[in-house]
Motif scaffolding. Structure first.
Motif, PDB file in Angstrom:
ATOM      1  N   GLU A 243      48.498 -27.974  -1.859  1.00 43.50           N
ATOM      2  CA  GLU A 243      48.600 -27.205  -3.108  1.00 43.50           C
ATOM      3  C   GLU A 243      49.639 -26.104  -2.970  1.00 43.50           C
ATOM      4  OE1 GLU A 243      45.156 -25.496  -5.035  1.00 43.50           O
ATOM      5  OE2 GLU A 243      44.008 -27.275  -4.421  1.00 43.50           O
ATOM      6  N   SER A 244      50.289 -25.805  -4.090  1.00 40.76           N
ATOM      7  CA  SER A 244      51.283 -24.749  -4.069  1.00 40.76           C
ATOM      8  C   SER A 244      50.641 -23.484  -4.643  1.00 40.76           C
ATOM      9  CB  SER A 244      52.450 -25.220  -4.936  1.00 40.76           C
ATOM     10  OG  SER A 244      53.247 -24.147  -5.295  1.00 40.76           O
ATOM     11  N   ARG A 245      50.799 -22.356  -3.916  1.00 36.95           N
ATOM     12  CA  ARG A 245      50.262 -21.108  -4.477  1.00 36.95           C
ATOM     13  C   ARG A 245      51.141 -19.921  -4.115  1.00 36.95           C
ATOM     14  NH1 ARG A 245      46.351 -18.316  -1.220  1.00 36.95           N
ATOM     15  NH2 ARG A 245      46.498 -19.040   0.916  1.00 36.95           N
ATOM     16  N   LEU A 246      50.901 -18.801  -4.806  1.00 33.54           N
ATOM     17  CA  LEU A 246      51.722 -17.610  -4.578  1.00 33.54           C
ATOM     18  C   LEU A 246      51.025 -16.668  -3.611  1.00 33.54           C
ATOM     19  CD1 LEU A 246      52.924 -16.646  -8.180  1.00 33.54           C
ATOM     20  CD2 LEU A 246      54.173 -17.897  -6.415  1.00 33.54           C
ATOM     21  N   VAL A 247      51.772 -16.193  -2.631  1.00 32.20           N
ATOM     22  CA  VAL A 247      51.244 -15.164  -1.731  1.00 32.20           C
ATOM     23  C   VAL A 247      52.288 -14.049  -1.610  1.00 32.20           C
ATOM     24  CG1 VAL A 247      49.839 -16.790  -0.367  1.00 32.20           C
ATOM     25  CG2 VAL A 247      52.154 -16.221   0.396  1.00 32.20           C
ATOM     26  N   GLY A 248      51.834 -12.902  -1.129  1.00 36.08           N
ATOM     27  CA  GLY A 248      52.748 -11.781  -0.963  1.00 36.08           C
ATOM     28  C   GLY A 248      53.320 -11.730   0.442  1.00 36.08           C
ATOM     29  N   ASP A 249      53.808 -10.547   0.815  1.00 34.60           N
ATOM     30  CA  ASP A 249      54.329 -10.325   2.169  1.00 34.60           C
ATOM     31  C   ASP A 249      53.229  -9.797   3.089  1.00 34.60           C
ATOM     32  OD1 ASP A 249      56.848 -10.992   1.251  1.00 34.60           O
ATOM     33  OD2 ASP A 249      57.454  -8.908   0.927  1.00 34.60           O
ATOM     34  N   VAL A 250      52.078  -9.500   2.508  1.00 36.58           N
ATOM     35  CA  VAL A 250      50.981  -8.891   3.257  1.00 36.58           C
ATOM     36  C   VAL A 250      49.870  -9.924   3.451  1.00 36.58           C
ATOM     37  CG1 VAL A 250      49.206  -7.082   3.129  1.00 36.58           C
ATOM     38  CG2 VAL A 250      51.533  -6.607   2.304  1.00 36.58           C
ATOM     39  N   ASP A 251      49.340  -9.971   4.655  1.00 35.67           N
ATOM     40  CA  ASP A 251      48.205 -10.866   4.913  1.00 35.67           C
ATOM     41  C   ASP A 251      46.960 -10.211   4.281  1.00 35.67           C
ATOM     42  OD1 ASP A 251      46.386 -12.646   5.826  1.00 35.67           O
ATOM     43  OD2 ASP A 251      46.523 -12.048   7.933  1.00 35.67           O
ATOM     44  N   PHE A 252      46.744 -10.540   3.018  1.00 39.62           N
ATOM     45  CA  PHE A 252      45.786  -9.804   2.192  1.00 39.62           C
ATOM     46  C   PHE A 252      44.392  -9.730   2.825  1.00 39.62           C
ATOM     47  CE2 PHE A 252      42.602  -9.262  -1.045  1.00 39.62           C
ATOM     48  CZ  PHE A 252      43.121  -8.275  -1.846  1.00 39.62           C
ATOM     49  N   ASN A 253      43.853 -10.857   3.246  1.00 36.72           N
ATOM     50  CA  ASN A 253      42.443 -10.877   3.680  1.00 36.72           C
ATOM     51  C   ASN A 253      42.170  -9.946   4.854  1.00 36.72           C
ATOM     52  OD1 ASN A 253      41.660 -12.638   1.709  1.00 36.72           O
ATOM     53  ND2 ASN A 253      42.066 -14.457   2.960  1.00 36.72           N
ATOM     54  N   THR A 254      43.093  -9.890   5.811  1.00 39.34           N
ATOM     55  CA  THR A 254      42.855  -9.028   6.971  1.00 39.34           C
ATOM     56  C   THR A 254      43.256  -7.574   6.691  1.00 39.34           C
ATOM     57  OG1 THR A 254      45.003  -9.561   7.925  1.00 39.34           O
ATOM     58  CG2 THR A 254      43.152 -10.950   8.595  1.00 39.34           C
ATOM     59  N   VAL A 255      44.359  -7.400   5.961  1.00 41.98           N
ATOM     60  CA  VAL A 255      44.820  -6.030   5.688  1.00 41.98           C
ATOM     61  C   VAL A 255      43.822  -5.309   4.764  1.00 41.98           C
ATOM     62  CG1 VAL A 255      46.666  -4.641   4.641  1.00 41.98           C
ATOM     63  CG2 VAL A 255      47.240  -6.550   6.151  1.00 41.98           C
ATOM     64  N   ALA A 256      43.196  -6.047   3.856  1.00 43.29           N
ATOM     65  CA  ALA A 256      42.221  -5.435   2.934  1.00 43.29           C
ATOM     66  C   ALA A 256      41.006  -4.883   3.687  1.00 43.29           C
ATOM     67  CB  ALA A 256      41.782  -6.455   1.889  1.00 43.29           C
ATOM     68  N   GLU A 257      40.853  -5.258   4.937  1.00 43.81           N
ATOM     69  CA  GLU A 257      39.742  -4.719   5.739  1.00 43.81           C
ATOM     70  C   GLU A 257      40.084  -3.372   6.382  1.00 43.81           C
ATOM     71  OE1 GLU A 257      36.801  -5.700   5.599  1.00 43.81           O
ATOM     72  OE2 GLU A 257      37.112  -7.647   4.650  1.00 43.81           O
ATOM     73  N   VAL A 258      41.377  -3.058   6.471  1.00 43.22           N
ATOM     74  CA  VAL A 258      41.748  -1.781   7.105  1.00 43.22           C
ATOM     75  C   VAL A 258      42.347  -0.762   6.124  1.00 43.22           C
ATOM     76  CG1 VAL A 258      42.097  -2.656   9.453  1.00 43.22           C
ATOM     77  CG2 VAL A 258      43.992  -2.694   7.868  1.00 43.22           C
ATOM     78  N   ALA A 259      42.936  -1.267   5.036  1.00 45.74           N
ATOM     79  CA  ALA A 259      43.588  -0.359   4.078  1.00 45.74           C
ATOM     80  C   ALA A 259      42.554   0.323   3.190  1.00 45.74           C
ATOM     81  CB  ALA A 259      44.560  -1.160   3.206  1.00 45.74           C
ATOM     82  N   LYS A 260      42.982   1.432   2.569  1.00 52.43           N
ATOM     83  CA  LYS A 260      42.094   2.100   1.597  1.00 52.43           C
ATOM     84  C   LYS A 260      42.317   1.516   0.204  1.00 52.43           C
ATOM     85  CE  LYS A 260      40.675   6.653   0.036  1.00 52.43           C
ATOM     86  NZ  LYS A 260      41.090   8.046  -0.104  1.00 52.43           N
ATOM     87  N   TYR A 261      43.592   1.242  -0.094  1.00 58.33           N
ATOM     88  CA  TYR A 261      43.961   0.616  -1.366  1.00 58.33           C
ATOM     89  C   TYR A 261      44.929  -0.512  -1.066  1.00 58.33           C
ATOM     90  CZ  TYR A 261      42.362   4.739  -3.996  1.00 58.33           C
ATOM     91  OH  TYR A 261      41.630   5.748  -4.554  1.00 58.33           O
ATOM     92  N   ILE A 262      44.884  -1.554  -1.888  1.00 48.49           N
ATOM     93  CA  ILE A 262      45.824  -2.665  -1.695  1.00 48.49           C
ATOM     94  C   ILE A 262      46.107  -3.342  -3.039  1.00 48.49           C
ATOM     95  CG2 ILE A 262      43.987  -4.367  -1.154  1.00 48.49           C
ATOM     96  CD1 ILE A 262      45.948  -5.552   0.963  1.00 48.49           C
ATOM     97  N   THR A 263      47.342  -3.841  -3.199  1.00 45.57           N
ATOM     98  CA  THR A 263      47.652  -4.611  -4.422  1.00 45.57           C
ATOM     99  C   THR A 263      47.497  -6.097  -4.116  1.00 45.57           C
ATOM    100  OG1 THR A 263      50.001  -4.786  -3.866  1.00 45.57           O
ATOM    101  CG2 THR A 263      49.352  -2.926  -5.239  1.00 45.57           C
ATOM    102  N   PRO A 264      46.943  -6.855  -5.042  1.00 43.45           N
ATOM    103  CA  PRO A 264      46.846  -8.307  -4.847  1.00 43.45           C
ATOM    104  C   PRO A 264      48.141  -9.017  -5.280  1.00 43.45           C
ATOM    105  CG  PRO A 264      45.772  -7.689  -6.902  1.00 43.45           C
ATOM    106  CD  PRO A 264      46.331  -6.412  -6.308  1.00 43.45           C
ATOM    107  N   VAL A 265      48.314 -10.239  -4.825  1.00 50.63           N
ATOM    108  CA  VAL A 265      49.386 -11.129  -5.322  1.00 50.63           C
ATOM    109  C   VAL A 265      48.739 -12.475  -5.606  1.00 50.63           C
ATOM    110  CG1 VAL A 265      51.554 -12.311  -4.768  1.00 50.63           C
ATOM    111  CG2 VAL A 265      51.166  -9.997  -3.908  1.00 50.63           C
ATOM    112  N   PRO A 266      48.761 -12.954  -6.828  1.00 57.06           N
ATOM    113  CA  PRO A 266      49.320 -12.309  -8.019  1.00 57.06           C
ATOM    114  C   PRO A 266      48.377 -11.234  -8.573  1.00 57.06           C
ATOM    115  CG  PRO A 266      48.434 -14.498  -8.560  1.00 57.06           C
ATOM    116  CD  PRO A 266      48.245 -14.320  -7.071  1.00 57.06           C
TER     117      PRO A 266
END
Ligand code: NAP
Length: 291
Positions: A243-266
């Motif tokens: 499947e084709s999907r859009l992702v960002g430059d940030v590894d969302f699932n792991t970074v969301a565990e350490v960051a205070k705020y995060i933007t999703p893609v999309p």
């Protein structure tokens, strides 16, 4: 729905709110001005991603009441022909904003073409006059994606003054203007790029970390300071499980565990970019009439 430690910076919701406000502003202004605002999006060639972006922009225009004067040209269209089209749009009193969808086919000089757009109709904020105004911290049309990042941070009352902001990426479209906008808000700014050595040692110092690179999952959790604000500008199409999907430059699932705020893609900076484009168009419209 998975829950993460980080709070989501919801660009999609804010973009909808901005669009609603713009719609109301247009409804109030149109009787006085006698016409709706107008935006011309020029697309050359058949880049499928560009076609999606152009369609999204035109749909958003329709939703808020901006008239579209978009034109789609074949790949082989010459520079001279496009220049004439832009010059006609510069003169067209129904058009408040002109945007050339990038990238252009290789034979066209994008920078030279952007120079032909009148700075007051430069809805994308990429004309040297508007970039110069940004450098000088004068008011002017600001580039949409970085301005979208700033507006999202402002909405969530993210403190910038005195904070260390690290911007990864130094393009004229995103990284450079964003670094200047963060500086304008008194952040201490570091710009990283492809020649930066030991990127993680730089990104780990960031209170505000922005990735504008175009490399899927470049930013991993061990590159992020716990409690940081992470903004992901990247849009990358990847194939996974057929499947084709859009992702960002940030590894969302792991970074969301350490960051205070995060933007999703999309749903993060993408919709904010469109909202600022509309907002720039309405600003030019309003200014023409109200001064
Ligand atoms: N959300 C939106 O609305 C929106 C709008 C525009 C762009 N984007 C996305 O944002 C991303 C960046 O776009 P762009 O136009 O700025 O791209 P670009 O012109 O290709 O610039 C990419 C930047 O990333 C740097 N870079 C490349 N590899 C790197 C690495 N391994 N480590 C650190 N830096 C690296 C490059 O460094 P050098 O300068 O040294 O080459 C360059 O400055 C793309 O995914 C694009 O699709 C999204």
């Amino acid at each position: 729905m998975l829950s993460y430690a980080a709070k989501i910076l919801d660009g999609k919701a804010l973009a909808q709110k901005i669009q609603l406000q713009l719609k109301e502003r247009i409804q109030a202004l149109e009787p006085k001005i006698g016409r709706p605002p107008g935006l011309a999006v020029i697309m050359v060639g058949d880049n499928p991603a560009s076609a999606v972006y152009v369609r999204n922009k035109e749909r958003a225009c329709e939703k808020v009441g901006i008239a579209s004067f978009g034109r789609h040209f074949p790949t082989q269209t010459s520079y001279e022909e496009l220049k004439q089209v832009i010059e006609a749009l510069n003169q067209d009193s129904r058009v408040d904003g002109i945007l050339v969808q990038l990238p252009l086919p290789d034979h066209l000089d994008a920078v030279a073409l952007l120079h032909t757009i009148h700075p007051d109709k430069d809805a994308d904020g990429l004309h040297p006059t508007n970039l110069g105004r940004l450098v000088r911290t004068e008011s002017g049309l600001r580039s949409c994606t970085p301005a979208g990042v700033m507006r999202l941070l402002q909405e969530y009352k993210i403190e910038l003054s005195g904070k260390h902001a690290v911007v990864v990426g130094r393009s004229i479209l995103v990284g450079k203007p964003l670094a200047l906008m963060l500086l304008e808000e008194n952040a201490t700014v570091t710009i990283a790029h492809s020649r930066t050595q030991d990127l993680g040692s730089i990104t780990r110092q960031a209170d505000i970390l922005v990735a504008a690179v175009g490399r899927p999952n470049l930013i991993a959790a061990d590159m992020v300071k716990p409690g940081a604000v992470v903004v992901d500008v990247g849009i990358n199409r990847v194939e996974k499980d057929g499947e084709s999907r859009l992702v960002g430059d940030v590894d969302f699932n792991t970074v969301a565990e350490v960051a205070k705020y995060i933007t999703p893609v999309p749903g993060g900076i993408g919709p904010m970019t469109v909202a600022i484009l509309l907002s720039n168009t309405v600003e030019s419209y309003e200014k023409k009439v109200l001064g």
